[in-house]
Design a protein around this motif. Structure first.
Motif, PDB file in Angstrom:
ATOM      1  N   HIS A  91      60.615  24.349  90.944  1.00  0.00           N
ATOM      2  CA  HIS A  91      59.925  22.749  90.502  1.00  0.00           C
ATOM      3  C   HIS A  91      61.716  22.292  90.136  1.00  0.00           C
ATOM      4  O   HIS A  91      61.367  21.273  89.968  1.00  0.00           O
ATOM      5  CB  HIS A  91      59.640  23.189  89.009  1.00  0.00           C
ATOM      6  CG  HIS A  91      58.652  23.753  88.471  1.00  0.00           C
ATOM      7  ND1 HIS A  91      57.450  23.274  87.761  1.00  0.00           N
ATOM      8  CD2 HIS A  91      58.201  25.380  88.546  1.00  0.00           C
ATOM      9  CE1 HIS A  91      56.390  24.536  88.098  1.00  0.00           C
ATOM     10  NE2 HIS A  91      57.055  25.607  88.348  1.00  0.00           N
ATOM     11  N   GLU A  92      61.950  22.598  91.154  1.00  0.00           N
ATOM     12  CA  GLU A  92      63.418  21.547  91.819  1.00  0.00           C
ATOM     13  C   GLU A  92      62.643  20.353  91.398  1.00  0.00           C
ATOM     14  O   GLU A  92      64.331  19.574  91.504  1.00  0.00           O
ATOM     15  CB  GLU A  92      64.363  22.243  93.051  1.00  0.00           C
ATOM     16  CG  GLU A  92      65.530  21.460  93.176  1.00  0.00           C
ATOM     17  CD  GLU A  92      66.659  22.100  94.490  1.00  0.00           C
ATOM     18  OE1 GLU A  92      67.344  21.656  94.309  1.00  0.00           O
ATOM     19  OE2 GLU A  92      65.839  23.035  94.660  1.00  0.00           O
ATOM     20  N   ASN A  93      62.145  20.224  92.869  1.00  0.00           N
ATOM     21  CA  ASN A  93      61.398  18.740  93.078  1.00  0.00           C
ATOM     22  C   ASN A  93      61.511  17.835  92.251  1.00  0.00           C
ATOM     23  O   ASN A  93      61.679  16.604  92.003  1.00  0.00           O
ATOM     24  CB  ASN A  93      60.594  18.374  94.671  1.00  0.00           C
ATOM     25  CG  ASN A  93      59.711  18.687  93.814  1.00  0.00           C
ATOM     26  OD1 ASN A  93      59.344  19.827  92.647  1.00  0.00           O
ATOM     27  ND2 ASN A  93      58.506  18.575  94.067  1.00  0.00           N
ATOM     28  N   LYS A  94      61.467  18.011  90.709  1.00  0.00           N
ATOM     29  CA  LYS A  94      61.000  17.428  89.780  1.00  0.00           C
ATOM     30  C   LYS A  94      62.036  17.460  88.161  1.00  0.00           C
ATOM     31  O   LYS A  94      62.330  17.188  87.672  1.00  0.00           O
ATOM     32  CB  LYS A  94      59.643  17.603  89.501  1.00  0.00           C
ATOM     33  CG  LYS A  94      58.168  17.045  90.342  1.00  0.00           C
ATOM     34  CD  LYS A  94      57.268  18.061  88.961  1.00  0.00           C
ATOM     35  CE  LYS A  94      55.582  17.209  89.752  1.00  0.00           C
ATOM     36  NZ  LYS A  94      54.638  17.234  89.259  1.00  0.00           N
ATOM     37  N   ASN A  95      62.917  18.903  88.223  1.00  0.00           N
ATOM     38  CA  ASN A  95      63.721  19.011  87.264  1.00  0.00           C
ATOM     39  C   ASN A  95      64.972  19.165  87.820  1.00  0.00           C
ATOM     40  O   ASN A  95      65.963  18.878  87.156  1.00  0.00           O
ATOM     41  CB  ASN A  95      62.549  20.381  86.417  1.00  0.00           C
ATOM     42  CG  ASN A  95      63.583  21.729  87.857  1.00  0.00           C
ATOM     43  OD1 ASN A  95      64.631  21.657  88.599  1.00  0.00           O
ATOM     44  ND2 ASN A  95      62.423  23.576  87.427  1.00  0.00           N
ATOM     45  N   LEU A  96      65.411  18.920  88.665  1.00  0.00           N
ATOM     46  CA  LEU A  96      66.801  18.890  88.938  1.00  0.00           C
ATOM     47  C   LEU A  96      67.261  19.589  89.300  1.00  0.00           C
ATOM     48  O   LEU A  96      68.578  19.569  89.336  1.00  0.00           O
ATOM     49  CB  LEU A  96      67.189  17.758  89.333  1.00  0.00           C
ATOM     50  CG  LEU A  96      66.273  16.319  89.250  1.00  0.00           C
ATOM     51  CD1 LEU A  96      66.874  14.976  88.708  1.00  0.00           C
ATOM     52  CD2 LEU A  96      65.155  16.291  91.461  1.00  0.00           C
ATOM     53  N   MET A  97      67.129  21.014  89.032  1.00  0.00           N
ATOM     54  CA  MET A  97      67.773  22.493  89.085  1.00  0.00           C
ATOM     55  C   MET A  97      67.600  23.162  90.455  1.00  0.00           C
ATOM     56  O   MET A  97      66.194  24.526  89.685  1.00  0.00           O
ATOM     57  CB  MET A  97      67.184  22.490  87.191  1.00  0.00           C
ATOM     58  CG  MET A  97      67.296  22.318  85.793  1.00  0.00           C
ATOM     59  SD  MET A  97      69.915  21.250  86.352  1.00  0.00           S
ATOM     60  CE  MET A  97      69.934  23.055  85.753  1.00  0.00           C
ATOM     61  N   ASN A  98      68.804  23.888  91.125  1.00  0.00           N
ATOM     62  CA  ASN A  98      68.483  24.328  91.909  1.00  0.00           C
ATOM     63  C   ASN A  98      69.499  25.526  91.797  1.00  0.00           C
ATOM     64  O   ASN A  98      69.705  25.645  89.974  1.00  0.00           O
ATOM     65  CB  ASN A  98      69.371  24.282  93.244  1.00  0.00           C
ATOM     66  CG  ASN A  98      70.724  23.163  93.033  1.00  0.00           C
ATOM     67  OD1 ASN A  98      71.341  24.255  92.357  1.00  0.00           O
ATOM     68  ND2 ASN A  98      70.794  22.499  93.804  1.00  0.00           N
ATOM     69  N   ALA A  99      69.543  26.977  92.022  1.00  0.00           N
ATOM     70  CA  ALA A  99      69.738  28.392  91.870  1.00  0.00           C
ATOM     71  C   ALA A  99      71.698  28.153  91.226  1.00  0.00           C
ATOM     72  O   ALA A  99      71.839  28.500  90.420  1.00  0.00           O
ATOM     73  CB  ALA A  99      69.772  29.012  92.521  1.00  0.00           C
ATOM     74  N   SER A 100      72.439  26.806  92.224  1.00  0.00           N
ATOM     75  CA  SER A 100      73.924  26.991  91.831  1.00  0.00           C
ATOM     76  C   SER A 100      73.816  26.012  90.521  1.00  0.00           C
ATOM     77  O   SER A 100      74.874  26.149  89.630  1.00  0.00           O
ATOM     78  CB  SER A 100      74.773  25.731  92.977  1.00  0.00           C
ATOM     79  OG  SER A 100      76.104  25.915  92.683  1.00  0.00           O
ATOM     80  N   ASN A 101      73.745  25.179  89.792  1.00  0.00           N
ATOM     81  CA  ASN A 101      73.058  23.876  88.726  1.00  0.00           C
ATOM     82  C   ASN A 101      73.100  25.310  87.756  1.00  0.00           C
ATOM     83  O   ASN A 101      73.775  25.654  86.687  1.00  0.00           O
ATOM     84  CB  ASN A 101      71.799  23.334  88.372  1.00  0.00           C
ATOM     85  CG  ASN A 101      71.569  21.951  89.740  1.00  0.00           C
ATOM     86  OD1 ASN A 101      71.004  21.412  90.575  1.00  0.00           O
ATOM     87  ND2 ASN A 101      72.958  22.051  90.185  1.00  0.00           N
ATOM     88  N   LEU A 102      72.220  25.826  87.497  1.00  0.00           N
ATOM     89  CA  LEU A 102      71.653  27.521  86.937  1.00  0.00           C
ATOM     90  C   LEU A 102      72.689  27.848  86.968  1.00  0.00           C
ATOM     91  O   LEU A 102      72.741  28.963  85.520  1.00  0.00           O
ATOM     92  CB  LEU A 102      70.467  27.924  87.232  1.00  0.00           C
ATOM     93  CG  LEU A 102      69.151  27.214  87.393  1.00  0.00           C
ATOM     94  CD1 LEU A 102      67.690  27.872  87.410  1.00  0.00           C
ATOM     95  CD2 LEU A 102      68.990  25.894  86.171  1.00  0.00           C
ATOM     96  N   GLY A 103      73.130  28.413  87.876  1.00  0.00           N
ATOM     97  CA  GLY A 103      74.845  29.617  88.275  1.00  0.00           C
ATOM     98  C   GLY A 103      75.629  28.787  86.902  1.00  0.00           C
ATOM     99  O   GLY A 103      75.899  29.194  86.273  1.00  0.00           O
TER     100      GLY A 103
END
Length: 430
Positions: A377-389
């Protein structure tokens, strides 16, 4: 030096203690049924010393002075120690603590002696931090330990290895609690001082009526009244393996409830897991989970702010006494993510994951699966794997911290990359 550092340090010492290594007998001897090839027959102390070449090595021998009696000898801190060994037809023992095997006895003994010797300053400060006015001060405890050790080390003795480190000089009675010496499964923490209870057997005492568990040193300090409710419902700050053993569940209920709520109504929330919730609301919800986790419902009506739920989940993971990726595997994980070849990296990560305690593996798998869904859901929550890392790296794999308590930039980078790799490679790792 604060309590948090001491708390981790003693736990780390237990994991660093030498592992038992039975020395097999190369001669043909008649082995008693209750021993294995660590039995060497009737040999002298000099022969014994020559066979125990490094810390952790041990053997069983028959006493030359008293045939039919047996001695356990092992090496620790480059010194060979000898104890009279008994077998009652079921258990092996030196004094009051009884074990299924000689190996278990030696393992517990090595841990107890290693921790109380190497960590004596930390242990003194642990108890000093919790009650500086107590008559059982750290110096007093240390003095008693040293006196007991001087009387018993390197001599044949009927005193247990654990008793050498911690003689029962505190009465096991209280006006409010019915304490009894107990063995705790997995890592366990004292309900009074909230610090690590080291050893593998009879690490402390537990109230028979309410389940309140403490160090032996903390028994005389307990002032909290016994609730007479058999089990504690607290979930925060409890070792993961111990919690699941008590609740007989695959994963902590709090994690399943929080993740289900996020996936039901929060996946498109911008800055999911990055934005914090109200500290007061999180604190209140934490208290409710510690009171009765089984009956909590995270409905939109009661908890409309999803950030409160995501913050609570992160808080639970941060307060695990042993992180989801344990201290002793920290370096192995951080070294693996620098592998250039993805196939080799996957192979190494899978191997490391397989070595996790089952409770840690199951929760990590469930969490990473959830985070893998979050990035869809990155296109809406703006959270990719790097951000979550960045968010979850220091939460699930704390670095073995220095006395100063700070992390280097390389630690932060490594933690981020480990979580990022776990998320992106989820389908190939689990």
């Amino acid at each position: 030096m604060d309590a948090l550092f001491l708390y981790y340090e003693v736990c780390q010492l237990q994991m660093e203690a030498p592992k038992p290594h039975p020395v097999p007998c190369s001669k043909k001897v008649e082995i008693p049924l209750h021993y294995e090839n660590e039995y060497h027959g009737a040999i002298t102390r000099e022969e014994t010393n020559s066979l125990l070449i490094q810390d952790g090595y041990y053997l069983v021998r028959e006493s030359l002075k008293s045939l039919g009696n047996y001695s356990l000898s092992f090496k620790l801190f480059n010194e060979v120690k000898h104890y009279r060994l008994y077998f009652d037809g079921i258990y092996h023992f030196i004094d009051e603590k009884k074990y299924d095997s000689v190996y278990d006895l030696v393992e517990d003994g090595l841990i107890s002696m290693y921790v109380t010797t190497k960590g004596k300053n930390y242990i003194n400060k642990l108890f000093g931090l919790t009650d500086t006015k107590s008559s059982e001060s750290g110096d007093n405890i240390d003095s008693r330990i040293n006196n007991i050790r001087k009387r018993n080390t390197s001599t044949t003795s009927s005193v247990s290895i654990d008793a050498m480190a911690e003689k029962k000089f505190i009465p096991l009675t209280s006006e409010t609690h019915k304490f009894k010496i107990a063995t705790f499964v997995g890592f366990h923490w004292c309900d009074y001082c909230r610090n690590f209870m080291w050893g593998l057997k009879q690490q402390g005492a537990k109230c028979k009526r309410c389940g309140y568990s403490v160090h032996k040193q903390c028994i005389s300090r307990v002032t909290i009244s016994c609730t007479q409710e058999k089990t504690s419902k607290r979930v925060f700050g409890i070792d993961l393996t111990a919690l699941l053993s008590m609740t007989n569940t695959l994963r902590p209920l709090i994690c399943d409830i929080c993740i289900a709520a996020v996936e039901d109504r929060g996946m498109d929330t911008e800055g999911l897991y990055r934005e914090p919730g109200s500290a007061n609301e999180v604190k209140a919800l934490k208290a409710k989970f510690d009171e009765d986790a089984a009956n909590i419902e995270l409905t939109p009506q009661l908890y409309p702010n999803i950030q409160v739920i995501t913050s609570l989940l992160k808080l639970y993971l941060r307060e695990l006494p042993v992180p989801l990726i344990p201290f002793h595997q920290y370096n192995a994980f951080t070294e693996t993510i620098d592998m250039k070849d993805e196939i080799d990296r996957i192979k190494s990560l899978k191997s490391l994951l397989s070595e996790l305690p089952s409770a840690h593996y199951e929760l990590l798998k469930h969490l990473v699966q959830h985070l893998n869904r979050v990035i869809q859901h990155e296109n809406k929550n703006l959270m990719n794997a790097s951000n979550l890392g960045v968010v979850f790296g220091p939460t699930i794999m704390k670095t073995p911290i220095s006395e100063e308590g700070w992390q280097t930039l390389s630690d932060v980078r490594s933690q981020r990359l480990v979580v990022e790799n776990l998320i992106l490679l989820y389908n190939k790792l689990f």
